[in-house]
Design a protein around this motif. Structure first.
Motif, PDB file in Angstrom:
ATOM      1  N   MET A 208       0.803  -1.223   0.000  1.00 30.16           N
ATOM      2  CA  MET A 208       0.000   0.000   0.000  1.00 30.16           C
ATOM      3  C   MET A 208       0.839   1.277   0.000  1.00 30.16           C
ATOM      4  SD  MET A 208      -2.969  -1.241  -0.112  1.00 30.16           S
ATOM      5  CE  MET A 208      -3.676  -2.866   0.123  1.00 30.16           C
ATOM      6  N   ALA A 209       2.158   1.140   0.117  1.00 27.62           N
ATOM      7  CA  ALA A 209       3.019   2.320   0.219  1.00 27.62           C
ATOM      8  C   ALA A 209       2.941   3.173  -1.048  1.00 27.62           C
ATOM      9  CB  ALA A 209       4.468   1.903   0.476  1.00 27.62           C
ATOM     10  N   GLY A 210       2.611   4.440  -0.884  1.00 25.76           N
ATOM     11  CA  GLY A 210       2.571   5.378  -1.993  1.00 25.76           C
ATOM     12  C   GLY A 210       1.412   5.192  -2.941  1.00 25.76           C
ATOM     13  N   VAL A 211       0.413   4.419  -2.547  1.00 21.18           N
ATOM     14  CA  VAL A 211      -0.717   4.151  -3.431  1.00 21.18           C
ATOM     15  C   VAL A 211      -1.825   5.177  -3.190  1.00 21.18           C
ATOM     16  CG1 VAL A 211      -2.519   2.481  -4.027  1.00 21.18           C
ATOM     17  CG2 VAL A 211      -0.198   1.692  -3.538  1.00 21.18           C
ATOM     18  N   ASN A 212      -2.358   5.713  -4.279  1.00 16.29           N
ATOM     19  CA  ASN A 212      -3.475   6.640  -4.185  1.00 16.29           C
ATOM     20  C   ASN A 212      -4.660   5.946  -3.509  1.00 16.29           C
ATOM     21  OD1 ASN A 212      -6.000   8.012  -5.066  1.00 16.29           O
ATOM     22  ND2 ASN A 212      -4.575   9.313  -6.201  1.00 16.29           N
ATOM     23  N   PRO A 213      -5.337   6.619  -2.575  1.00 13.62           N
ATOM     24  CA  PRO A 213      -6.480   6.002  -1.886  1.00 13.62           C
ATOM     25  C   PRO A 213      -7.527   5.418  -2.830  1.00 13.62           C
ATOM     26  CG  PRO A 213      -5.890   8.060  -0.810  1.00 13.62           C
ATOM     27  CD  PRO A 213      -5.041   7.974  -2.050  1.00 13.62           C
ATOM     28  N   ALA A 214      -7.620   5.963  -4.032  1.00 11.29           N
ATOM     29  CA  ALA A 214      -8.601   5.464  -4.993  1.00 11.29           C
ATOM     30  C   ALA A 214      -8.298   4.024  -5.418  1.00 11.29           C
ATOM     31  CB  ALA A 214      -8.640   6.374  -6.217  1.00 11.29           C
ATOM     32  N   LEU A 215      -7.010   3.616  -5.331  1.00 11.37           N
ATOM     33  CA  LEU A 215      -6.626   2.268  -5.729  1.00 11.37           C
ATOM     34  C   LEU A 215      -6.430   1.326  -4.544  1.00 11.37           C
ATOM     35  CD1 LEU A 215      -4.055   2.855  -8.642  1.00 11.37           C
ATOM     36  CD2 LEU A 215      -6.328   1.839  -8.793  1.00 11.37           C
ATOM     37  N   THR A 216      -6.509   1.868  -3.327  1.00  9.38           N
ATOM     38  CA  THR A 216      -6.274   1.047  -2.138  1.00  9.38           C
ATOM     39  C   THR A 216      -7.258  -0.106  -2.056  1.00  9.38           C
ATOM     40  OG1 THR A 216      -5.366   2.932  -0.922  1.00  9.38           O
ATOM     41  CG2 THR A 216      -6.158   1.070   0.376  1.00  9.38           C
ATOM     42  N   GLN A 217      -8.532   0.183  -2.285  1.00  8.30           N
ATOM     43  CA  GLN A 217      -9.549  -0.862  -2.199  1.00  8.30           C
ATOM     44  C   GLN A 217      -9.291  -1.967  -3.216  1.00  8.30           C
ATOM     45  OE1 GLN A 217     -12.097  -1.386   0.070  1.00  8.30           O
ATOM     46  NE2 GLN A 217     -11.953  -3.335  -1.024  1.00  8.30           N
ATOM     47  N   SER A 218      -8.861  -1.590  -4.412  1.00  3.10           N
ATOM     48  CA  SER A 218      -8.587  -2.588  -5.438  1.00  3.10           C
ATOM     49  C   SER A 218      -7.455  -3.513  -5.008  1.00  3.10           C
ATOM     50  CB  SER A 218      -8.227  -1.890  -6.754  1.00  3.10           C
ATOM     51  OG  SER A 218      -7.920  -2.836  -7.756  1.00  3.10           O
ATOM     52  N   LEU A 219      -6.400  -2.936  -4.424  1.00  6.20           N
ATOM     53  CA  LEU A 219      -5.283  -3.747  -3.954  1.00  6.20           C
ATOM     54  C   LEU A 219      -5.711  -4.685  -2.831  1.00  6.20           C
ATOM     55  CD1 LEU A 219      -2.295  -1.227  -4.035  1.00  6.20           C
ATOM     56  CD2 LEU A 219      -2.294  -3.497  -5.057  1.00  6.20           C
ATOM     57  N   LEU A 220      -6.522  -4.170  -1.907  1.00  2.72           N
ATOM     58  CA  LEU A 220      -7.014  -4.997  -0.810  1.00  2.72           C
ATOM     59  C   LEU A 220      -7.808  -6.192  -1.345  1.00  2.72           C
ATOM     60  CD1 LEU A 220      -8.256  -2.410   1.847  1.00  2.72           C
ATOM     61  CD2 LEU A 220      -6.408  -4.045   2.121  1.00  2.72           C
ATOM     62  N   ASP A 221      -8.680  -5.938  -2.289  1.00  6.17           N
ATOM     63  CA  ASP A 221      -9.493  -7.011  -2.853  1.00  6.17           C
ATOM     64  C   ASP A 221      -8.620  -8.078  -3.508  1.00  6.17           C
ATOM     65  OD1 ASP A 221     -11.811  -5.787  -2.026  1.00  6.17           O
ATOM     66  OD2 ASP A 221     -12.199  -4.799  -3.950  1.00  6.17           O
ATOM     67  N   HIS A 222      -7.564  -7.641  -4.199  1.00  8.84           N
ATOM     68  CA  HIS A 222      -6.701  -8.600  -4.872  1.00  8.84           C
ATOM     69  C   HIS A 222      -5.903  -9.438  -3.879  1.00  8.84           C
ATOM     70  CE1 HIS A 222      -7.697  -7.331  -8.866  1.00  8.84           C
ATOM     71  NE2 HIS A 222      -7.283  -6.102  -8.670  1.00  8.84           N
ATOM     72  N   ILE A 223      -5.489  -8.831  -2.760  1.00  8.92           N
ATOM     73  CA  ILE A 223      -4.781  -9.594  -1.732  1.00  8.92           C
ATOM     74  C   ILE A 223      -5.706 -10.665  -1.151  1.00  8.92           C
ATOM     75  CG2 ILE A 223      -3.684  -9.464   0.544  1.00  8.92           C
ATOM     76  CD1 ILE A 223      -2.694  -6.670  -0.218  1.00  8.92           C
ATOM     77  N   LEU A 224      -6.960 -10.293  -0.879  1.00  4.80           N
ATOM     78  CA  LEU A 224      -7.929 -11.260  -0.378  1.00  4.80           C
ATOM     79  C   LEU A 224      -8.218 -12.352  -1.406  1.00  4.80           C
ATOM     80  CD1 LEU A 224     -10.391  -8.772   1.361  1.00  4.80           C
ATOM     81  CD2 LEU A 224      -8.951 -10.459   2.513  1.00  4.80           C
ATOM     82  N   ASP A 225      -8.224 -11.980  -2.680  1.00  7.29           N
ATOM     83  CA  ASP A 225      -8.474 -12.954  -3.740  1.00  7.29           C
ATOM     84  C   ASP A 225      -7.374 -14.014  -3.794  1.00  7.29           C
ATOM     85  OD1 ASP A 225     -10.850 -11.854  -4.534  1.00  7.29           O
ATOM     86  OD2 ASP A 225      -9.995 -10.706  -6.201  1.00  7.29           O
ATOM     87  N   LEU A 226      -6.138 -13.621  -3.479  1.00  6.56           N
ATOM     88  CA  LEU A 226      -5.027 -14.580  -3.517  1.00  6.56           C
ATOM     89  C   LEU A 226      -5.314 -15.748  -2.575  1.00  6.56           C
ATOM     90  CD1 LEU A 226      -1.928 -12.183  -3.499  1.00  6.56           C
ATOM     91  CD2 LEU A 226      -3.022 -13.270  -5.462  1.00  6.56           C
ATOM     92  N   LYS A 227      -5.796 -15.425  -1.382  1.00  6.43           N
ATOM     93  CA  LYS A 227      -6.132 -16.475  -0.417  1.00  6.43           C
ATOM     94  C   LYS A 227      -7.297 -17.317  -0.922  1.00  6.43           C
ATOM     95  CE  LYS A 227      -8.100 -17.050   4.197  1.00  6.43           C
ATOM     96  NZ  LYS A 227      -8.617 -16.352   5.389  1.00  6.43           N
TER      97      LYS A 227
END
Length: 320
Positions: A208-227
């Motif tokens: 999440m370092a240096g990521v625009n808040p608009a993309l934070t949710q997308s990154l979170l979803d992808h991390i959860l998808d990995l599991k």
């Protein structure tokens, strides 16, 4: 709704029953994918990493947290073959990894991303993706001269890459140079590229370092998808709200040592964690507890006793 726009209101399903016995630093896991023993790394006499024992649970999301300089990224580098320890050994999925170079570690199914993204700016997004695939027929000098040997595989890799880019909402950027992407988009690209090798364990260094808040949710979803897709995730992060939301297990480092671990709800209340981050116990030097600062046995016992106490809720400040 959550007060943080990057944290969704719907909580993911957490994995439980990951450990055996009483929760403590180095606690055994029911099904560990990584087992590390006596890992040390020093730089000019400074002990950057000094981990006696650590196990990472399989098919779970584990967060590695700690203040700056705690040794988190150094430990990542050691476990993935990007650096060599002074002492120690570890296994991944039952296979010894001590001394194995990074490219072979990745081929075995343990891949990582970096705090500072490593996208090749003068290659297109699609070309960056295809670099992540392993066992490519056309990588050999002789076979590269004969397209009929590798064309079919290359077409398959292109299709796979485009499917991943679509999932990460980067398919419209496939022909753009990677250098043109924003910081958040590069993080997405790096995560998507890691999946090209069909990994078993994905290690994310401050995703999440240096990521625009608009993309934070997308990154979170992808991390959860990995599991959800059967992978194990180990990530470094400083955002405690994000850690408590998605992590099944949390490992806390301070001054190179593992000082606490457990479920997020328990770790966030641990006095050693509060001390490491906030200095809640101003009269206790964490260096005495970790052994960095020599002290008489009675002083060490006193410090450990203070950290073992329950945290007293802070009193409300009254405004004058």
């Amino acid at each position: 709704m959550s007060s943080n726009p990057g944290i969704p209101s719907t909580k993911p399903v957490k994995s439980t029953g990951l450990h055996v016995g009483e929760v403590a630093p180095g606690v055994a896991k029911v099904d560990p994918i990584i087992i590390a023993d006596n890992i040390t790394r020093t730089f000019g006499g400074v002990h950057a990493v000094d981990v006696a024992h650590l196990e990472i649970p399989r098919n779970a999301i584990t967060a590695l947290i700690g203040p700056n300089g705690a040794g988190k990224t150094t430990l990542f580098n050691l476990l993935t073959g990007f650096d060599n320890p002074n002492t120690g050994k570890w296994t991944f999925d039952g296979k010894p990894l001590s001394g194995v170079p990074a490219f072979k570690v990745a081929r075995m199914g343990q891949v990582r991303t970096f705090q500072l993204t490593k996208a090749l700016g003068l290659l297109t997004v699609l070309e960056n993706m295809k670099l992540g695939a392993k066992n490519q027929i056309g990588e050999g000098l002789f076979r590269s001269l004969f397209p009929f040997l590798w064309r079919k595989q290359d077409d398959e890799l292109t299709e796979k890459a485009m499917e991943l880019l679509a999932r990460f909402k980067l398919d419209s950027k496939s022909e753009d140079f990677a250098a043109s992407l924003s910081g958040g988009q590069r993080k997405l690209l790096e995560m998507a590229r890691a999946l090209m090798s069909d990994p078993v364990l994905v290690m994310l260094d401050e995703p999440m370092a240096g990521v625009n808040p608009a993309l934070t949710q997308s990154l979170l979803d992808h991390i959860l998808d990995l599991k959800t897709q059967g992978m194990t995730v180990l990530f470094v992060e400083h955002d405690m709200q994000m850690v408590s939301h998605i992590a099944d297990w949390v490992v806390v480092m301070a001054e190179g040592k593992v000082v606490a671990e457990g479920p997020p709800s328990d770790v966030m209340k641990n006095p050693a964690v509060i001390d490491a981050y906030l200095g809640a116990h101003q009269d206790v030097d964490l260096g005495v507890v970790t052994g960095r600062i020599p002290a008489p046995p009675e002083k060490v016992a006193e410090a450990e006793a203070v950290l073992a106490q329950d945290v007293t809720p802070p009193t409300k400040r009254t405004t004058k």
